[in-house]
Write a protein that holds these residues in place. Structure first.
Motif, PDB file in Angstrom:
ATOM      1  N   ASN A 166      97.946 -81.920  34.996  1.00 29.90           N
ATOM      2  CA  ASN A 166      98.286 -81.560  35.990  1.00 29.90           C
ATOM      3  C   ASN A 166      99.086 -82.902  36.622  1.00 29.90           C
ATOM      4  OD1 ASN A 166      96.304 -83.944  36.740  1.00 29.90           O
ATOM      5  ND2 ASN A 166      95.575 -83.275  38.730  1.00 29.90           N
ATOM      6  N   GLY A 167      99.675 -83.589  35.817  1.00 27.41           N
ATOM      7  CA  GLY A 167     100.480 -84.330  36.236  1.00 27.41           C
ATOM      8  C   GLY A 167     101.264 -85.383  35.579  1.00 27.41           C
ATOM      9  N   ARG A 168     102.803 -85.701  35.688  1.00 32.30           N
ATOM     10  CA  ARG A 168     104.163 -86.256  34.607  1.00 32.30           C
ATOM     11  C   ARG A 168     103.061 -87.329  33.644  1.00 32.30           C
ATOM     12  NH1 ARG A 168     109.926 -84.480  36.786  1.00 32.30           N
ATOM     13  NH2 ARG A 168     108.928 -81.927  37.790  1.00 32.30           N
ATOM     14  N   SER A 169     104.253 -87.904  32.496  1.00 31.00           N
ATOM     15  CA  SER A 169     103.345 -89.090  32.167  1.00 31.00           C
ATOM     16  C   SER A 169     104.491 -90.019  33.095  1.00 31.00           C
ATOM     17  CB  SER A 169     104.094 -88.632  30.772  1.00 31.00           C
ATOM     18  OG  SER A 169     104.241 -90.154  30.267  1.00 31.00           O
ATOM     19  N   ASP A 170     103.378 -91.245  32.844  1.00 33.87           N
ATOM     20  CA  ASP A 170     103.873 -92.025  33.422  1.00 33.87           C
ATOM     21  C   ASP A 170     104.979 -92.976  32.478  1.00 33.87           C
ATOM     22  OD1 ASP A 170     102.127 -92.085  34.868  1.00 33.87           O
ATOM     23  OD2 ASP A 170     100.911 -92.545  34.464  1.00 33.87           O
ATOM     24  N   ASN A 171     105.113 -92.774  32.237  1.00 34.61           N
ATOM     25  CA  ASN A 171     105.902 -93.383  30.415  1.00 34.61           C
ATOM     26  C   ASN A 171     107.573 -92.217  29.812  1.00 34.61           C
ATOM     27  OD1 ASN A 171     107.618 -94.184  28.654  1.00 34.61           O
ATOM     28  ND2 ASN A 171     106.251 -96.404  28.209  1.00 34.61           N
ATOM     29  N   LEU A 172     108.242 -91.526  29.772  1.00 34.53           N
ATOM     30  CA  LEU A 172     108.949 -90.537  29.252  1.00 34.53           C
ATOM     31  C   LEU A 172     109.281 -90.841  28.150  1.00 34.53           C
ATOM     32  CD1 LEU A 172     109.702 -87.372  29.834  1.00 34.53           C
ATOM     33  CD2 LEU A 172     111.999 -88.637  31.532  1.00 34.53           C
ATOM     34  N   ASP A 173     109.690 -92.383  28.220  1.00 30.21           N
ATOM     35  CA  ASP A 173     110.560 -92.718  27.094  1.00 30.21           C
ATOM     36  C   ASP A 173     109.997 -92.352  26.083  1.00 30.21           C
ATOM     37  OD1 ASP A 173     112.964 -92.799  28.113  1.00 30.21           O
ATOM     38  OD2 ASP A 173     112.868 -94.695  28.227  1.00 30.21           O
ATOM     39  N   LYS A 174     108.784 -92.608  25.939  1.00 31.12           N
ATOM     40  CA  LYS A 174     107.636 -92.889  25.092  1.00 31.12           C
ATOM     41  C   LYS A 174     106.715 -91.631  24.323  1.00 31.12           C
ATOM     42  CE  LYS A 174     105.735 -95.899  22.698  1.00 31.12           C
ATOM     43  NZ  LYS A 174     106.398 -96.556  21.730  1.00 31.12           N
ATOM     44  N   MET A 175     107.080 -90.598  25.482  1.00 28.05           N
ATOM     45  CA  MET A 175     106.187 -89.236  25.435  1.00 28.05           C
ATOM     46  C   MET A 175     107.867 -88.369  24.732  1.00 28.05           C
ATOM     47  SD  MET A 175     105.373 -86.683  28.447  1.00 28.05           S
ATOM     48  CE  MET A 175     106.949 -85.701  28.821  1.00 28.05           C
ATOM     49  N   LEU A 176     108.740 -88.559  24.987  1.00 26.67           N
ATOM     50  CA  LEU A 176     109.758 -88.562  23.878  1.00 26.67           C
ATOM     51  C   LEU A 176     109.504 -88.899  22.990  1.00 26.67           C
ATOM     52  CD1 LEU A 176     113.211 -88.439  26.651  1.00 26.67           C
ATOM     53  CD2 LEU A 176     111.385 -86.243  26.068  1.00 26.67           C
ATOM     54  N   GLU A 177     109.611 -89.934  22.592  1.00 26.28           N
ATOM     55  CA  GLU A 177     109.797 -90.434  20.991  1.00 26.28           C
ATOM     56  C   GLU A 177     108.267 -89.750  19.998  1.00 26.28           C
ATOM     57  OE1 GLU A 177     108.779 -94.920  18.796  1.00 26.28           O
ATOM     58  OE2 GLU A 177     109.418 -95.009  20.758  1.00 26.28           O
ATOM     59  N   THR A 178     107.572 -89.843  20.559  1.00 23.35           N
ATOM     60  CA  THR A 178     106.341 -89.622  20.083  1.00 23.35           C
ATOM     61  C   THR A 178     106.635 -87.873  19.796  1.00 23.35           C
ATOM     62  OG1 THR A 178     105.228 -90.980  21.380  1.00 23.35           O
ATOM     63  CG2 THR A 178     104.157 -89.391  19.995  1.00 23.35           C
ATOM     64  N   ARG A 179     106.728 -86.923  21.150  1.00 20.42           N
ATOM     65  CA  ARG A 179     107.150 -86.214  20.722  1.00 20.42           C
ATOM     66  C   ARG A 179     108.298 -85.505  19.790  1.00 20.42           C
ATOM     67  NH1 ARG A 179     111.148 -82.239  24.724  1.00 20.42           N
ATOM     68  NH2 ARG A 179     112.360 -84.289  22.864  1.00 20.42           N
ATOM     69  N   ASP A 180     109.352 -85.496  19.519  1.00 21.50           N
ATOM     70  CA  ASP A 180     110.021 -86.411  18.364  1.00 21.50           C
ATOM     71  C   ASP A 180     109.772 -86.313  16.680  1.00 21.50           C
ATOM     72  OD1 ASP A 180     111.784 -85.478  20.563  1.00 21.50           O
ATOM     73  OD2 ASP A 180     112.897 -87.085  20.637  1.00 21.50           O
ATOM     74  N   GLN A 181     109.185 -88.106  16.759  1.00 19.43           N
ATOM     75  CA  GLN A 181     107.944 -87.711  15.811  1.00 19.43           C
ATOM     76  C   GLN A 181     106.964 -86.634  15.075  1.00 19.43           C
ATOM     77  OE1 GLN A 181     108.578 -90.155  13.711  1.00 19.43           O
ATOM     78  NE2 GLN A 181     107.567 -89.307  12.396  1.00 19.43           N
ATOM     79  N   LEU A 182     106.642 -86.250  16.292  1.00 16.78           N
ATOM     80  CA  LEU A 182     105.342 -84.965  15.499  1.00 16.78           C
ATOM     81  C   LEU A 182     106.333 -83.679  15.337  1.00 16.78           C
ATOM     82  CD1 LEU A 182     102.597 -85.313  18.421  1.00 16.78           C
ATOM     83  CD2 LEU A 182     102.585 -85.941  15.942  1.00 16.78           C
ATOM     84  N   VAL A 183     107.523 -83.538  15.779  1.00 19.09           N
ATOM     85  CA  VAL A 183     108.339 -82.311  15.720  1.00 19.09           C
ATOM     86  C   VAL A 183     108.519 -82.070  14.168  1.00 19.09           C
ATOM     87  CG1 VAL A 183     110.014 -80.847  16.191  1.00 19.09           C
ATOM     88  CG2 VAL A 183     108.802 -81.617  17.602  1.00 19.09           C
ATOM     89  N   ARG A 184     109.386 -83.555  14.146  1.00 22.40           N
ATOM     90  CA  ARG A 184     109.464 -84.005  12.153  1.00 22.40           C
ATOM     91  C   ARG A 184     109.271 -83.250  11.929  1.00 22.40           C
ATOM     92  NH1 ARG A 184     112.688 -87.510  15.183  1.00 22.40           N
ATOM     93  NH2 ARG A 184     111.275 -89.627  14.648  1.00 22.40           N
ATOM     94  N   ASP A 185     107.072 -84.328  11.746  1.00 19.76           N
ATOM     95  CA  ASP A 185     106.276 -83.813  11.160  1.00 19.76           C
ATOM     96  C   ASP A 185     105.414 -82.680  10.723  1.00 19.76           C
ATOM     97  OD1 ASP A 185     106.349 -87.076  10.388  1.00 19.76           O
ATOM     98  OD2 ASP A 185     104.901 -87.178  12.100  1.00 19.76           O
ATOM     99  N   GLY A 186     106.471 -81.426  11.701  1.00 26.70           N
ATOM    100  CA  GLY A 186     105.973 -80.269  11.303  1.00 26.70           C
ATOM    101  C   GLY A 186     105.354 -79.166  12.477  1.00 26.70           C
ATOM    102  N   VAL A 187     104.550 -80.363  13.139  1.00 27.44           N
ATOM    103  CA  VAL A 187     103.784 -80.460  14.247  1.00 27.44           C
ATOM    104  C   VAL A 187     103.879 -79.436  15.915  1.00 27.44           C
ATOM    105  CG1 VAL A 187     102.193 -81.429  15.899  1.00 27.44           C
ATOM    106  CG2 VAL A 187     101.972 -82.565  13.305  1.00 27.44           C
TER     107      VAL A 187
END
Length: 262
Positions: A166-187
């Motif tokens: 129900n809220g935005r991330s307290d650390n956008l940069d880390k969220m983007l970094e984590t998202r991109d890595q997971l997508v590269r891993d096929g998630v």
């Protein structure tokens, strides 16, 4: 005496070659016979449901996540989707908050029949809240969900993290970094945006959180809409059919579903 010995040795070598050929043929046939069984061991889906347990979610709202998910699991459309899933699906629930606050709510359960889904729904409804307070560190929820995926049973054709918040991330940069890595891993990362704060969380999740083939975010206008939103999301995730007409299974007033182009 030399010639008979020569003929005998050739006979032995010929028999050896025939034995090797027969053994090789047997191995090929055996592997072909085992292939269907191996294929059957692969599930359709590994799914981690990531519940928001941060300070912005009070106990009543957490209860709505819990009971709403249980209710969604019991819906006939979700029951049918599980029964039609080739090899079944495996589901786990985590609870996430800030950097040091994540927990497994329910460990992996394999679902193939309606009876198993209903039993799991009962477990979801009885699941206690294991976290209280903390910030909205979405990236730590994603990282914890990814570790849970690594511990999933057997193998699956698709791996999905389904994060509600129900809220935005307290650390956008880390969220983007984590998202991109997971997508590269096929998630694949999908999201359920609970819009009780009127801060256009749907667009935020769409731009910065979801990712992977067919990823999407679905909106619940407030916590009370959670069950319907979760039902539709579960149905689509289990089906894995990007052309599924979600709107056909929605209440008339229902929210929005936005699918990622990336």
């Amino acid at each position: 005496m030399g010639a008979p010995l020569f003929r005998f040795s050739r006979f032995v070598r010929a028999r050896h070659r025939r034995s090797v050929a027969v053994l090789a043929a047997g191995l090929v046939v055996g592997s072909l016979m085992l292939s269907p069984a191996s294929a059957q061991q692969q599930m359709e889906l590994h799914l981690v449901l990531a519940f928001d347990a941060s300070a912005s979610v009070n106990d009543v709202e957490f209860e709505i996540q819990r009971t709403g998910t249980a209710r969604a699991l019991r819906h006939p459309s979700v029951l049918a989707a599980v029964e039609q899933a080739d090899g079944g699906v495996a589901v786990s629930i985590i609870q996430w908050s800030s950097v040091s606050l994540q927990a497994v709510g329910l460990d992996w359960v394999t679902l193939r029949t309606s009876k198993e889904v209903r039993r799991f729904a009962d477990q979801v409804q009885a699941m206690p809240r294991k976290l209280s307070g903390g910030g909205t560190m979405v990236h730590t929820g994603l990282e914890f969900a990814a570790r849970q995926l690594d511990a999933a049973p057997a193998a699956a054709r698709r791996r999905v993290i389904d994060l509600s918040g129900n809220g935005r991330s307290d650390n956008l940069d880390k969220m983007l970094e984590t998202r991109d890595q997971l997508v590269r891993d096929g998630v694949v990362i999908n999201a359920l945006a609970i819009e009780e704060l009127n801060n256009d969380l749907t667009s935020y999740f769409y731009r910065y959180l979801i990712g992977g083939a067919g990823a999407f975010v679905i909106t619940a206008d407030e916590f009370e809409d959670f069950s319907d939103a979760m039902r539709i999301k579960l149905y689509r995730e289990i089906r894995g059919d990007l052309s599924a007409k979600i709107q056909d299974d929605c209440p008339g007033q229902f929210r929005q579903v936005r699918q990622a182009s990336r």
